[in-house]
Motif scaffolding. Structure first.
Motif, PDB file in Angstrom:
ATOM      1  N   ILE A 353      45.600  -0.961  50.301  1.00 48.33           N
ATOM      2  CA  ILE A 353      46.884  -0.895  50.405  1.00 48.33           C
ATOM      3  C   ILE A 353      47.522   0.440  51.037  1.00 48.33           C
ATOM      4  CG2 ILE A 353      49.266  -0.487  48.657  1.00 48.33           C
ATOM      5  CD1 ILE A 353      47.941  -3.281  48.811  1.00 48.33           C
ATOM      6  N   TYR A 354      46.825   1.594  50.958  1.00 47.11           N
ATOM      7  CA  TYR A 354      47.228   2.736  51.534  1.00 47.11           C
ATOM      8  C   TYR A 354      46.892   2.777  53.162  1.00 47.11           C
ATOM      9  CZ  TYR A 354      47.213   5.187  47.010  1.00 47.11           C
ATOM     10  OH  TYR A 354      47.421   5.717  45.763  1.00 47.11           O
ATOM     11  N   GLN A 355      45.816   2.027  53.441  1.00 47.56           N
ATOM     12  CA  GLN A 355      45.741   1.688  54.766  1.00 47.56           C
ATOM     13  C   GLN A 355      46.778   0.824  55.601  1.00 47.56           C
ATOM     14  OE1 GLN A 355      42.115   0.056  56.080  1.00 47.56           O
ATOM     15  NE2 GLN A 355      40.825   1.332  54.561  1.00 47.56           N
ATOM     16  N   LEU A 356      47.262  -0.129  54.535  1.00 46.82           N
ATOM     17  CA  LEU A 356      48.356  -0.939  55.049  1.00 46.82           C
ATOM     18  C   LEU A 356      49.649   0.006  55.361  1.00 46.82           C
ATOM     19  CD1 LEU A 356      48.512  -4.046  55.481  1.00 46.82           C
ATOM     20  CD2 LEU A 356      49.709  -4.183  52.929  1.00 46.82           C
ATOM     21  N   ILE A 357      49.817   0.712  54.209  1.00 44.81           N
ATOM     22  CA  ILE A 357      51.253   1.635  54.181  1.00 44.81           C
ATOM     23  C   ILE A 357      51.218   2.738  55.649  1.00 44.81           C
ATOM     24  CG2 ILE A 357      52.275   3.628  53.165  1.00 44.81           C
ATOM     25  CD1 ILE A 357      51.353   2.433  50.512  1.00 44.81           C
ATOM     26  N   GLN A 358      49.680   3.008  55.947  1.00 46.23           N
ATOM     27  CA  GLN A 358      49.599   4.053  57.001  1.00 46.23           C
ATOM     28  C   GLN A 358      49.713   3.121  58.477  1.00 46.23           C
ATOM     29  OE1 GLN A 358      46.015   6.143  56.511  1.00 46.23           O
ATOM     30  NE2 GLN A 358      46.915   7.920  57.507  1.00 46.23           N
ATOM     31  N   ASP A 359      49.524   1.869  58.205  1.00 47.48           N
ATOM     32  CA  ASP A 359      49.640   1.220  59.667  1.00 47.48           C
ATOM     33  C   ASP A 359      51.036   1.274  60.273  1.00 47.48           C
ATOM     34  OD1 ASP A 359      49.406  -0.678  61.642  1.00 47.48           O
ATOM     35  OD2 ASP A 359      48.216  -2.156  60.672  1.00 47.48           O
ATOM     36  N   HIS A 360      50.972   1.717  61.315  1.00 48.84           N
ATOM     37  CA  HIS A 360      52.425   1.605  62.084  1.00 48.84           C
ATOM     38  C   HIS A 360      53.000   0.378  62.636  1.00 48.84           C
ATOM     39  CE1 HIS A 360      52.483   6.071  62.305  1.00 48.84           C
ATOM     40  NE2 HIS A 360      51.146   6.090  62.631  1.00 48.84           N
ATOM     41  N   LYS A 361      52.344  -0.565  62.650  1.00 47.93           N
ATOM     42  CA  LYS A 361      52.714  -2.122  62.924  1.00 47.93           C
ATOM     43  C   LYS A 361      53.112  -2.645  61.663  1.00 47.93           C
ATOM     44  CE  LYS A 361      49.231  -2.547  66.456  1.00 47.93           C
ATOM     45  NZ  LYS A 361      47.928  -3.429  66.819  1.00 47.93           N
ATOM     46  N   CYS A 362      53.030  -2.141  60.660  1.00 52.46           N
ATOM     47  CA  CYS A 362      53.363  -2.584  59.381  1.00 52.46           C
ATOM     48  C   CYS A 362      54.907  -2.232  59.042  1.00 52.46           C
ATOM     49  CB  CYS A 362      52.322  -2.192  58.182  1.00 52.46           C
ATOM     50  SG  CYS A 362      53.047  -3.013  56.776  1.00 52.46           S
ATOM     51  N   LYS A 363      55.695  -3.374  58.612  1.00 51.50           N
ATOM     52  CA  LYS A 363      57.092  -2.964  58.383  1.00 51.50           C
ATOM     53  C   LYS A 363      57.451  -2.771  56.872  1.00 51.50           C
ATOM     54  CE  LYS A 363      58.533  -6.140  62.096  1.00 51.50           C
ATOM     55  NZ  LYS A 363      57.160  -6.960  62.431  1.00 51.50           N
ATOM     56  N   LEU A 364      56.346  -2.680  56.177  1.00 49.05           N
ATOM     57  CA  LEU A 364      56.559  -2.463  54.662  1.00 49.05           C
ATOM     58  C   LEU A 364      57.493  -1.341  54.548  1.00 49.05           C
ATOM     59  CD1 LEU A 364      53.289  -3.159  52.854  1.00 49.05           C
ATOM     60  CD2 LEU A 364      55.455  -4.360  52.327  1.00 49.05           C
ATOM     61  N   CYS A 379      45.901   9.711  43.782  1.00 47.28           N
ATOM     62  CA  CYS A 379      46.772  10.637  44.504  1.00 47.28           C
ATOM     63  C   CYS A 379      46.102  11.319  45.759  1.00 47.28           C
ATOM     64  CB  CYS A 379      47.192  11.328  43.468  1.00 47.28           C
ATOM     65  SG  CYS A 379      48.314  10.746  41.921  1.00 47.28           S
ATOM     66  N   SER A 380      44.779  11.779  45.619  1.00 48.07           N
ATOM     67  CA  SER A 380      44.319  12.302  46.607  1.00 48.07           C
ATOM     68  C   SER A 380      44.493  11.572  48.054  1.00 48.07           C
ATOM     69  CB  SER A 380      42.820  12.533  46.373  1.00 48.07           C
ATOM     70  OG  SER A 380      42.567  13.625  45.314  1.00 48.07           O
ATOM     71  N   ALA A 381      44.046  10.425  47.866  1.00 50.11           N
ATOM     72  CA  ALA A 381      44.135   9.468  48.818  1.00 50.11           C
ATOM     73  C   ALA A 381      45.480   9.327  49.542  1.00 50.11           C
ATOM     74  CB  ALA A 381      43.423   8.204  48.943  1.00 50.11           C
ATOM     75  N   LEU A 382      46.467   9.059  48.788  1.00 43.98           N
ATOM     76  CA  LEU A 382      48.056   8.722  48.799  1.00 43.98           C
ATOM     77  C   LEU A 382      48.382  10.260  49.611  1.00 43.98           C
ATOM     78  CD1 LEU A 382      50.347   7.117  48.990  1.00 43.98           C
ATOM     79  CD2 LEU A 382      50.839   7.826  46.685  1.00 43.98           C
ATOM     80  N   ALA A 383      48.127  11.386  49.303  1.00 41.05           N
ATOM     81  CA  ALA A 383      48.677  12.629  49.960  1.00 41.05           C
ATOM     82  C   ALA A 383      48.481  12.550  51.397  1.00 41.05           C
ATOM     83  CB  ALA A 383      47.852  13.684  49.188  1.00 41.05           C
ATOM     84  N   SER A 384      47.255  12.024  51.774  1.00 40.44           N
ATOM     85  CA  SER A 384      47.204  12.150  53.097  1.00 40.44           C
ATOM     86  C   SER A 384      47.867  10.816  54.105  1.00 40.44           C
ATOM     87  CB  SER A 384      45.642  11.871  53.725  1.00 40.44           C
ATOM     88  OG  SER A 384      45.072  10.844  52.992  1.00 40.44           O
ATOM     89  N   VAL A 385      48.032   9.901  53.037  1.00 38.32           N
ATOM     90  CA  VAL A 385      49.034   8.809  53.777  1.00 38.32           C
ATOM     91  C   VAL A 385      50.415   9.278  53.873  1.00 38.32           C
ATOM     92  CG1 VAL A 385      50.058   6.553  53.400  1.00 38.32           C
ATOM     93  CG2 VAL A 385      47.515   6.987  52.869  1.00 38.32           C
ATOM     94  N   LEU A 386      50.690   9.956  52.902  1.00 36.05           N
ATOM     95  CA  LEU A 386      52.363  10.609  52.958  1.00 36.05           C
ATOM     96  C   LEU A 386      52.376  11.460  53.955  1.00 36.05           C
ATOM     97  CD1 LEU A 386      53.294  10.852  49.041  1.00 36.05           C
ATOM     98  CD2 LEU A 386      53.810   9.120  50.668  1.00 36.05           C
ATOM     99  N   SER A 387      51.464  11.849  54.697  1.00 39.88           N
ATOM    100  CA  SER A 387      51.596  13.161  55.540  1.00 39.88           C
ATOM    101  C   SER A 387      51.587  12.671  56.948  1.00 39.88           C
ATOM    102  CB  SER A 387      50.166  14.116  55.466  1.00 39.88           C
ATOM    103  OG  SER A 387      50.238  14.799  54.456  1.00 39.88           O
TER     104      SER A 387
END
Length: 565
Positions: A353-364, A379-387
């Motif tokens: 899910i985090y990879q999906l959120i991070q994918d620039h091609k994804c419109k979510l 939360c550790s993994a998500l923190a890097s995604v939010l960056s």
């Protein structure tokens, strides 16, 4: 004497007979056949029948004469135009067939230029040609090819099935084809235009063509691999539901897996999922539907789902993998919201899910992971995604065991200048979320960041007391003091404040200075002070004409806890 009688006479020495354009029909062809066949002494070697109508059997009978070694006939002219003759020669040489004796011609994978298409169309329009099925898959057909084929469909000819799949026809090509389809003489029953780069305008043209032709014979339509836009599927379904229209079979989906998923969801939801933008599969409406089949459906260009709700569906890691695959592998996906509440993704699912959120091609832009068993490690993994500069603007992680340590890890990502997240939800209930949203707008700051909640000057508004209580009771709320100075407090607002006091919150102080209270409002608040769950230590209010009875109702609490002006 009839010509057939003359030809049948053993004394006849005729070598060439030209009866072109003589309005001869099937019976006339039968007479010619019988006359020549019955005369073993016939000298006829050449016959011109151009411009006549042989019916279903005429051509076959004449060719039997040519193939009969006892018969001297060796030249027969049937085709009216030189263009049709060239098409005849091309098909004979390319496919090794006599097209005038065929009911089906398959030219798939043979590249046809405009000249060749025009020749084939001239052949089809000749009455001596009775091809019922014409297959032109991947033949390099274009918009101009559609003009020629439209002229064929406008003629009262024998073509009942036309397959033009895998050609770059586009909307402009379908628009030209429309003129043939809407002609009352069109006999076409099956049309396949799958993978033809057709868009919403093309679907509108097909809809108009069939709808405007009361004599339309079209019963089957293949549109797989095209993009219907916002309205295409809906328009075609209107044709199917129209009792005046014969169309009863339409193929939209490219794979068998997608069709099975569609059939499954039609039964579960009692509506075709291709007509939906929000796919609500909560509480196990997903049933035993295979994840890969669901993925196949969502990946199809005819699916316009923008929001998927699969809350409380017991989806595990495998289910998350399928959802990930469905969204990630479809760059044209319209999906902008994914609601996974109440499903435990496991460690692998969270990463996906985090990879999906991070994918620039994804419109979510909205992901809901409420009550998904997320922990501090999530939360550790998500923190890097939010960056990262991600498209997701709203993320719901409420009712998970994140703890303070987990939230602290998230802080790193939230503070990053690249973080685009606008809403991050932690709260347990929808009521608390609504209260939080209300106060965010009123205060221009998130109330979860406050210890002192200043709602002076009527910022409380019409916020429901139960919702405010739900917010202040949530473990994420750190409010210990509420200030409502200079407010015109109504009885309903006092009830809301009383509801807060009746619950176990961190609120220790409430300041109502310069805010007039009616007797009933004051009584609502004071009635809660004796309840054991009430944590209030300081209540400040001004006496503005309250009756002695109202003040007396509070007098038993008039100690260090409560002061009045």
């Amino acid at each position: 004497m009839k010509i057939s009688d003359l030809l049948g006479n053993s004394q006849c020495r005729l070598h060439k007979l030209d009866v072109s354009e003589c309005s001869i029909g099937e019976e006339g062809y039968k007479c010619l056949y019988s006359a020549v066949r019955s005369n073993p002494e016939s000298h006829l070697i050449e016959l011109d029948l151009r411009g006549n109508d042989p019916g279903e059997t005429g051509v076959k009978l004449i060719y039997q004469l040519i193939q009969d070694h006892k018969c001297k006939l060796n030249t027969v002219r049937l085709l009216s135009s030189s263009s049709a003759v060239k098409a005849f020669e091309y098909l004979t040489e390319t496919l090794g067939i006599n097209p005038l004796l065929q009911r089906e011609v398959n030219l798939s994978d043979h590249k046809l230029d405009e000249s060749r298409v025009n020749q084939i169309c001239d052949l089809l329009k000749d009455k001596h040609c009775h091809i019922n099925t014409l297959i032109l898959r991947d033949c390099g057909l274009t918009e101009e090819s559609c003009s020629a084929l439209a002229s064929v469909l406008s003629s009262n000819i024998s073509v009942k099935e036309l397959d033009m799949s895998n050609n770059h026809l586009q909307d402009s090509g379908v628009k030209k084809l429309q003129t043939g389809l809407e002609n009352i003489h069109c006999q076409l029953q099956k049309l396949s235009v799958s993978e033809c780069s057709i868009g919403e305008e093309g679907y509108k043209c097909l809809y108009s063509a069939v709808r405007s032709n009361p004599e339309s014979h079209l019963i089957e339509l293949d549109l797989r691999g095209n993009d219907p836009g916002e309205t295409g599927v809906k328009l075609i379904y209107q044709l199917i539901q129209d009792h005046k229209c014969k169309l009863n079979t339409v193929r939209f989906l490219k794979t068998r897996a997608a069709e099975e998923a569609c059939d499954h969801l039609c039964k579960a939801l009692d509506v075709n999922p291709l007509l939906l933008k929000e796919l609500n599969l909560s509480h196990n409406k997903l049933g035993d539907l295979d994840g890969e089949k669901l993925s196949a459906l969502l990946m199809d260009s005819h699916s316009k789902v923008t929001k998927i709700i699969v809350s409380e569906c017991s989806i595990g890691e495998e289910g998350y993998k399928c959802l990930y695959s469905a969204v990630r592998s479809n760059p044209e996906s319209h999906l902008i919201e994914l609601d996974l509440r109440g499903n435990d993704p496991g460690e692998t699912g969270v990463k996906l899910i985090y990879q999906l959120i991070q994918d620039h091609k994804c419109k979510l832009n909205t992901v809901r992971l409420r009550d998904c068993g997320l922990t501090e490690e999530s939360c550790s993994a998500l923190a890097s995604v939010l960056s990262s500069n991600i498209s997701v603007k709203e993320l719901d992680m409420s009712n998970n065991h994140l703890q303070d340590s987990g939230v602290k890890k998230l802080q790193t990502g939230l503070e990053n200048i690249h973080c685009q997240l606008q809403k991050l939800r932690f709260l347990k209930s929808c009521a608390a979320e609504e209260a939080c949203d209300h106060l965010c707008k009123a205060l221009d700051v998130n109330p979860l960041l406050l210890k002192e909640l200043n709602l002076s000057h009527n910022k409380l508004g019409d916020l429901d007391g139960e919702k405010l209580s739900a917010l202040l009771m949530d473990s994420h709320s750190k409010v210990t003091k509420i200030i409502l100075n200079d407010c015109e407090l109504t009885e309903n607002q006092c009830s809301a404040l009383a509801a807060v006091l009746s619950c176990k919150t961190l609120v220790k102080e409430m300041n109502l200075s310069n805010s007039p209270l009616m007797d009933s409002g004051l009584k609502h608040i004071c009635d809660q002070l004796e309840k054991p769950q009430c944590q209030l230590q300081i209540l400040n209010f001004n006496q503005y004409g309250q009756s002695y009875e109202a003040l007396d109702s509070c007098s038993r609490f008039m100690n260090s806890s409560i002061t009045q002006g």
